[in-house]
Design an enzyme around this catalytic site. Structure first.
Site, mmCIF file in Angstrom:
data_model
loop_
_atom_site.group_PDB
_atom_site.id
_atom_site.type_symbol
_atom_site.label_atom_id
_atom_site.label_comp_id
_atom_site.label_asym_id
_atom_site.label_seq_id
_atom_site.Cartn_x
_atom_site.Cartn_y
_atom_site.Cartn_z
ATOM 1 N N GLU A 95 66.060 -54.713 59.629
ATOM 2 C CA GLU A 95 67.396 -55.140 59.203
ATOM 3 C C GLU A 95 67.859 -56.408 59.895
ATOM 4 O O GLU A 95 67.518 -56.657 61.052
ATOM 5 C CB GLU A 95 68.410 -54.040 59.552
ATOM 6 N N CYS A 108 72.402 -61.364 63.355
ATOM 7 C CA CYS A 108 71.932 -60.346 64.295
ATOM 8 C C CYS A 108 70.515 -59.959 63.871
ATOM 9 O O CYS A 108 70.320 -59.446 62.771
ATOM 10 C CB CYS A 108 72.877 -59.145 64.245
ATOM 11 N N CYS A 115 62.188 -48.379 67.575
ATOM 12 C CA CYS A 115 62.435 -48.599 69.006
ATOM 13 C C CYS A 115 61.974 -47.366 69.766
ATOM 14 O O CYS A 115 62.059 -46.248 69.259
ATOM 15 C CB CYS A 115 63.932 -48.821 69.230
ATOM 16 N N CYS A 119 67.777 -44.069 73.022
ATOM 17 C CA CYS A 119 69.218 -43.883 73.280
ATOM 18 C C CYS A 119 69.801 -42.849 72.313
ATOM 19 O O CYS A 119 69.529 -42.885 71.110
ATOM 20 C CB CYS A 119 69.966 -45.211 73.139
ATOM 21 N N CYS A 122 71.834 -44.003 69.041
ATOM 22 C CA CYS A 122 71.343 -45.139 68.262
ATOM 23 C C CYS A 122 70.417 -44.722 67.122
ATOM 24 O O CYS A 122 69.491 -43.940 67.318
ATOM 25 C CB CYS A 122 70.617 -46.106 69.191
ATOM 26 N N SER A 194 70.288 -58.949 73.994
ATOM 27 C CA SER A 194 70.833 -57.687 74.472
ATOM 28 C C SER A 194 69.701 -56.743 74.887
ATOM 29 O O SER A 194 68.725 -56.572 74.164
ATOM 30 C CB SER A 194 71.663 -57.054 73.348
ATOM 31 N N SER A 217 73.280 -53.445 77.867
ATOM 32 C CA SER A 217 73.856 -52.231 77.287
ATOM 33 C C SER A 217 73.984 -51.206 78.397
ATOM 34 O O SER A 217 73.040 -50.490 78.708
ATOM 35 C CB SER A 217 72.945 -51.707 76.175
ATOM 36 N N LEU A 218 75.149 -51.181 79.006
ATOM 37 C CA LEU A 218 75.339 -50.318 80.179
ATOM 38 C C LEU A 218 75.752 -48.912 79.740
ATOM 39 O O LEU A 218 75.095 -47.935 80.058
ATOM 40 C CB LEU A 218 76.384 -50.962 81.100
ATOM 41 N N ASN A 293 79.721 -46.124 66.645
ATOM 42 C CA ASN A 293 79.465 -45.955 65.217
ATOM 43 C C ASN A 293 78.796 -44.614 65.028
ATOM 44 O O ASN A 293 77.765 -44.355 65.643
ATOM 45 C CB ASN A 293 78.485 -47.023 64.743
ATOM 46 N N CYS A 336 73.305 -51.742 62.989
ATOM 47 C CA CYS A 336 71.862 -51.819 62.754
ATOM 48 C C CYS A 336 71.146 -50.492 62.845
ATOM 49 O O CYS A 336 71.531 -49.606 63.569
ATOM 50 C CB CYS A 336 71.250 -52.812 63.717
HETATM 51 N N1 SAH Z 1 67.791 -52.637 72.545
HETATM 52 C C1 SAH Z 1 68.820 -53.587 72.801
HETATM 53 C C2 SAH Z 1 69.410 -54.254 71.580
HETATM 54 C C3 SAH Z 1 69.667 -53.434 70.358
HETATM 55 S S1 SAH Z 1 71.103 -52.452 70.206
HETATM 56 C C4 SAH Z 1 69.904 -52.952 73.638
HETATM 57 O O1 SAH Z 1 69.817 -51.771 73.933
HETATM 58 O O2 SAH Z 1 70.820 -53.647 74.043
HETATM 59 C C5 SAH Z 1 72.524 -53.484 70.245
HETATM 60 C C6 SAH Z 1 73.722 -52.782 70.844
HETATM 61 O O3 SAH Z 1 74.250 -51.774 69.968
HETATM 62 C C7 SAH Z 1 73.385 -52.077 72.143
HETATM 63 O O4 SAH Z 1 74.404 -52.266 73.076
HETATM 64 C C8 SAH Z 1 73.339 -50.626 71.702
HETATM 65 O O5 SAH Z 1 73.466 -49.765 72.793
HETATM 66 C C9 SAH Z 1 74.468 -50.586 70.704
HETATM 67 N N2 SAH Z 1 74.457 -49.426 69.804
HETATM 68 C C10 SAH Z 1 73.404 -48.776 69.301
HETATM 69 N N3 SAH Z 1 73.810 -47.747 68.518
HETATM 70 C C11 SAH Z 1 75.146 -47.769 68.524
HETATM 71 C C12 SAH Z 1 76.159 -46.953 67.911
HETATM 72 N N4 SAH Z 1 75.839 -45.919 67.153
HETATM 73 N N5 SAH Z 1 77.450 -47.262 68.150
HETATM 74 C C13 SAH Z 1 77.771 -48.316 68.948
HETATM 75 N N6 SAH Z 1 76.887 -49.102 69.541
HETATM 76 C C14 SAH Z 1 75.574 -48.837 69.356
#
Ligand code: SAH
Length: 348
Positions: A95, A108, A115, A119, A122, A194, A217-218, A293, A336
């Site tokens: 995407e 983006c 991946c 997480c 995600c 990121s 992404s903390l 999200n 995404c």
């Molecule tokens: N792998 C990288 C980049 C991809 S995700 C990373 O972890 O930073 C881009 C951002 O979207 C990251 O901060 C991720 O944690 C966040 N993200 C993923 N799923 C999400 C969701 N359902 N709601 C809000 N943020 C989300």
């Protein structure tokens, strides 16, 4: 001759392409001419207008030009956000989202098919990682989004599917290409990368001397909370992560941006806000709060408005620079990973 035996011309660096063309008996200036064409979004050698027909044919026998095809495209009626699901050469899909901001159009991009970071919130990680994207495949997302949408892209965020620092070499090649005046000529200051916090990658990146913005992404300020939602934290831990982030800041002088998805009852209490403020104090860092999200497969929900407001006011009272990410393309599910998931599910 099968395509698979030919060489992916977009995977070659300029000096590699020069060597091939020299071997084919071509004059020195041709390589640059051919190279420039590759980054205009052409799909066949016949489109290389200033290259003699005989050479175009020879190129076609030896190389192929890869490009993605639009599998799905959605456009938000509310804010003009455009989302693409691209089909790659091998049938995999990734995407890309084009967002329209006042400061310019931002794309983006994805860095991997799927991946492996796991997480909990995600969508991109649900089926695991299928493979890395090549530098050309990452670049194609920028080029073909621009070509298809007609929107001039001025900024890039590497926040799509995948963990960029888990595909380090290809991502680095992509960054240098996209920055190259002969290619897309997008300045590093217009690019954000990121990461979920792979410290060896952050340390390597610090040594590359790039002026891009690092987003971390903390999502939690302590190991107990972060371990629950980000398995990658079990390998590094918050302290080790923050050490590498501080080294990055000291070395590059670039302010760090922290992403923090607000998840109801998980990471959104007053105590979390206080700890977060202490953790990042003294680095001039920026915190970007993202209302979670909702992902169909997950039981996690976004924080309430009250908790979000309280969180912001605590951070602000501690002098932290904080913003809340505006939700773009809500009518097309623009975050995404979700369109790819949906398409995989429907195909079953
Ligand atoms: N792998 C990288 C980049 C991809 S995700 C990373 O972890 O930073 C881009 C951002 O979207 C990251 O901060 C991720 O944690 C966040 N993200 C993923 N799923 C999400 C969701 N359902 N709601 C809000 N943020 C989300």
């Amino acid at each position: 001759m099968q395509n698979e035996e030919k060489i992916d011309i977009k995977s070659l660096a300029l000096d590699e392409l020069s060597a091939y063309l020299k071997e084919m008996g071509e004059p020195g200036f041709r390589a640059k001419q051919v190279y420039k064409w590759l980054w205009t979004g052409i799909e066949s050698f016949d489109e290389m207008l200033n290259i003699p027909k005989a050479l175009r044919e020879k190129l076609g026998e030896r190389f192929y030009i890869s490009y993605p095809r639009v599998l799905r495209k959605q456009e938000s009626a509310l804010d003009g956000t455009v989302k693409y699901l691209w089909e790659l050469r091998d049938g995999n899909a990734v995407e890309t989202v084009v967002m329209r901001y006042n400061h310019g159009n931002t794309v983006c991009v994805s860095s991997q098919v799927g991946c492996r970071m796991g997480c909990a919130f995600c969508a991109s990680t649900i089926g695991g990682k299928v493979r890395d994207l090549s530098a050309g495949e990452i670049l194609d997302q920028v080029m073909f989004s621009e070509k298809d949408s007609g929107l001039k892209i001025s900024n890039i965020v590497m926040m799509g599917i995948g963990e960029p620092l888990d595909n380090y070499d290809n991502v680095m090649r992509f960054l240098r290409l996209v920055n190259d005046p002969e290619c897309l000529n997008i300045g590093m200051r217009h690019i954000s990368l990121s990461t979920c916090g792979r410290t060896e990658g952050i340390d390597r990146l610090a040594g590359e001397d790039l002026q891009l913005t690092l987003s971390v992404s903390l999502h939690a300020p302590d190991d107990e909370t972060r371990n629950k939602i980000m398995p990658v934290n079990r390998a590094y831990g918050v302290e080790k992560l923050m050490d590498s982030v501080r080294r990055y800041y000291d070395k590059t002088g670039r302010r760090i941006s922290f992403e923090y998805a607000m998840i109801d009852g998980v990471n959104d209490t007053r105590e979390h806000a206080e700890r977060l403020a202490s953790l990042i104090a003294g680095m001039g860092a920026h915190v970007n709060l993202i209302p979670l999200n909702e992902v169909e497969e997950s039981k996690l929900h976004p924080s309430t408005k009250e908790h979000l407001k309280e969180f912001i006011s605590i951070l602000e009272s501690r002098g932290v620079n904080v913003t809340v990410r505006r939700k773009l393309g809500p009518d097309i599910n623009a975050s995404c990973g979700q369109l790819r998931r949906k398409t995989i599910k429907e195909a079953r």
